[in-house]
Design a protein around this motif. Structure first.
Motif, PDB file in Angstrom:
ATOM      1  N   ILE A   1     -34.241  -7.808 -26.870  1.00  0.00           N
ATOM      2  CA  ILE A   1     -34.643  -6.408 -26.964  1.00  0.00           C
ATOM      3  C   ILE A   1     -36.065  -6.195 -26.447  1.00  0.00           C
ATOM      4  O   ILE A   1     -36.297  -5.335 -25.599  1.00  0.00           O
ATOM      5  N   ILE A   2     -37.026  -6.962 -26.943  1.00  0.00           N
ATOM      6  CA  ILE A   2     -38.421  -6.764 -26.527  1.00  0.00           C
ATOM      7  C   ILE A   2     -38.614  -7.048 -25.041  1.00  0.00           C
ATOM      8  O   ILE A   2     -39.231  -6.237 -24.338  1.00  0.00           O
ATOM      9  N   PRO A   3     -38.100  -8.159 -24.507  1.00  0.00           N
ATOM     10  CA  PRO A   3     -38.237  -8.353 -23.059  1.00  0.00           C
ATOM     11  C   PRO A   3     -37.583  -7.225 -22.250  1.00  0.00           C
ATOM     12  O   PRO A   3     -38.119  -6.820 -21.217  1.00  0.00           O
ATOM     13  N   CYS A   4     -36.464  -6.701 -22.726  1.00  0.00           N
ATOM     14  CA  CYS A   4     -35.803  -5.599 -22.019  1.00  0.00           C
ATOM     15  C   CYS A   4     -36.635  -4.320 -22.060  1.00  0.00           C
ATOM     16  O   CYS A   4     -36.725  -3.602 -21.065  1.00  0.00           O
TER      17      CYS A   4
ATOM     18  N   ILE B   1     -39.955  -4.159 -22.386  1.00  0.00           N
ATOM     19  CA  ILE B   1     -41.105  -4.374 -21.501  1.00  0.00           C
ATOM     20  C   ILE B   1     -40.687  -4.274 -20.041  1.00  0.00           C
ATOM     21  O   ILE B   1     -41.356  -3.621 -19.234  1.00  0.00           O
ATOM     22  N   GLY B   2     -39.576  -4.904 -19.711  1.00  0.00           N
ATOM     23  CA  GLY B   2     -39.074  -4.817 -18.341  1.00  0.00           C
ATOM     24  C   GLY B   2     -38.734  -3.389 -17.948  1.00  0.00           C
ATOM     25  O   GLY B   2     -39.002  -2.959 -16.817  1.00  0.00           O
TER      26      GLY B   2
ATOM     27  N   ILE C   1     -40.109  -0.639 -19.131  1.00  0.00           N
ATOM     28  CA  ILE C   1     -41.370   0.085 -18.925  1.00  0.00           C
ATOM     29  C   ILE C   1     -41.960  -0.243 -17.556  1.00  0.00           C
ATOM     30  O   ILE C   1     -42.414   0.651 -16.829  1.00  0.00           O
ATOM     31  N   LEU C   2     -41.939  -1.514 -17.196  1.00  0.00           N
ATOM     32  CA  LEU C   2     -42.454  -1.917 -15.883  1.00  0.00           C
ATOM     33  C   LEU C   2     -41.652  -1.284 -14.750  1.00  0.00           C
ATOM     34  O   LEU C   2     -42.229  -0.764 -13.785  1.00  0.00           O
ATOM     35  N   LEU C   3     -40.335  -1.324 -14.863  1.00  0.00           N
ATOM     36  CA  LEU C   3     -39.485  -0.721 -13.832  1.00  0.00           C
ATOM     37  C   LEU C   3     -39.693   0.783 -13.735  1.00  0.00           C
ATOM     38  O   LEU C   3     -39.710   1.345 -12.641  1.00  0.00           O
ATOM     39  N   TYR C   4     -39.854   1.446 -14.877  1.00  0.00           N
ATOM     40  CA  TYR C   4     -40.089   2.887 -14.881  1.00  0.00           C
ATOM     41  C   TYR C   4     -41.411   3.212 -14.175  1.00  0.00           C
ATOM     42  O   TYR C   4     -41.485   4.149 -13.374  1.00  0.00           O
TER      43      TYR C   4
ATOM     44  N   VAL D   1     -48.802  -0.530 -11.921  1.00  0.00           N
ATOM     45  CA  VAL D   1     -48.631  -0.975 -13.302  1.00  0.00           C
ATOM     46  C   VAL D   1     -49.734  -1.944 -13.719  1.00  0.00           C
ATOM     47  O   VAL D   1     -50.289  -1.828 -14.814  1.00  0.00           O
ATOM     48  N   PHE D   2     -50.075  -2.877 -12.877  1.00  0.00           N
ATOM     49  CA  PHE D   2     -51.104  -3.849 -13.219  1.00  0.00           C
ATOM     50  C   PHE D   2     -52.457  -3.171 -13.426  1.00  0.00           C
ATOM     51  O   PHE D   2     -53.161  -3.456 -14.397  1.00  0.00           O
TER      52      PHE D   2
END
Length: 172
Positions: A6-9, A11-12, A14-17, A25-26
């Motif tokens: 769940i948490i990696p998904c 975070i991923g 949010i990054l993709l969005y 993002v960085f």
């Protein structure tokens, strides 16, 4: 099994969005980290003062005096007198109350009335003065108005109801 993803998904996602919206993002992350560090530096004096006051409060014996004075007032609600110092420290200091909580559990056990009341109390109240001091100083609010009264009232209700609830569900 799926919960570990769940948490990696999130975070991923949010990054993709952020990438989809064209955000660097960085760079945004670095800006947020800088802002977080500046907030931490600005609240440090408040934290040091608060921790010093808690230490002085405990070392002076004032905690013991307040416990003796409050014991007859909370006895009708079934609050064990051993839990009163935890109820007094909890609004002031999370670390101080955590030490007191650990002492209660080691002394009386987690399944005792005192241990159960202390557990519910620890989970149902807030470090009010710490929270107000830290967050209000970070946003430079000087007048807390009704915040302190409302927050301490909620802490008092949590303090009393922790005992009432444990007595209702588990008895003496």
């Amino acid at each position: 099994m799926i919960t570990q993803y769940i948490i990696p998904c999130v975070i991923g996602g949010i990054l993709l969005y952020g990438v989809a919206k064209g955000v660097n993002v960085f760079e945004s992350f670095i800006e947020g980290a800088k802002e977080g560090l500046s907030v931490a530096v600005s609240i440090l004096p408040t934290l040091v003062a608060l921790m010093t006051c808690v230490g002085m409060f405990r070392a002076s014996g004032a905690l013991d005096v307040l416990t003796s004075l409050l014991a007859p007032l909370v006895e009708p609600f079934g609050v064990p007198k051993e839990v009163i110092p935890l109820g007094l420290l909890r609004p002031i200091s999370g670390s101080g109350s955590l030490i007191m909580f650990e002492h209660l559990l080691q002394t009386y056990g987690a399944d005792s009335l005192i241990g159960r009341v202390a557990s519910v109390l620890q989970g149902s109240t807030e470090t009010t003065f710490y929270t107000i001091a830290v967050y209000y100083s970070a946003i430079k609010v000087t007048k807390t108005r009704h915040t302190l009264v409302c927050a301490l009232t909620a802490d008092m209700v949590g303090f009393i109801m922790s005992s009432v609830t444990i007595l209702y569900f588990f008895g003496r």
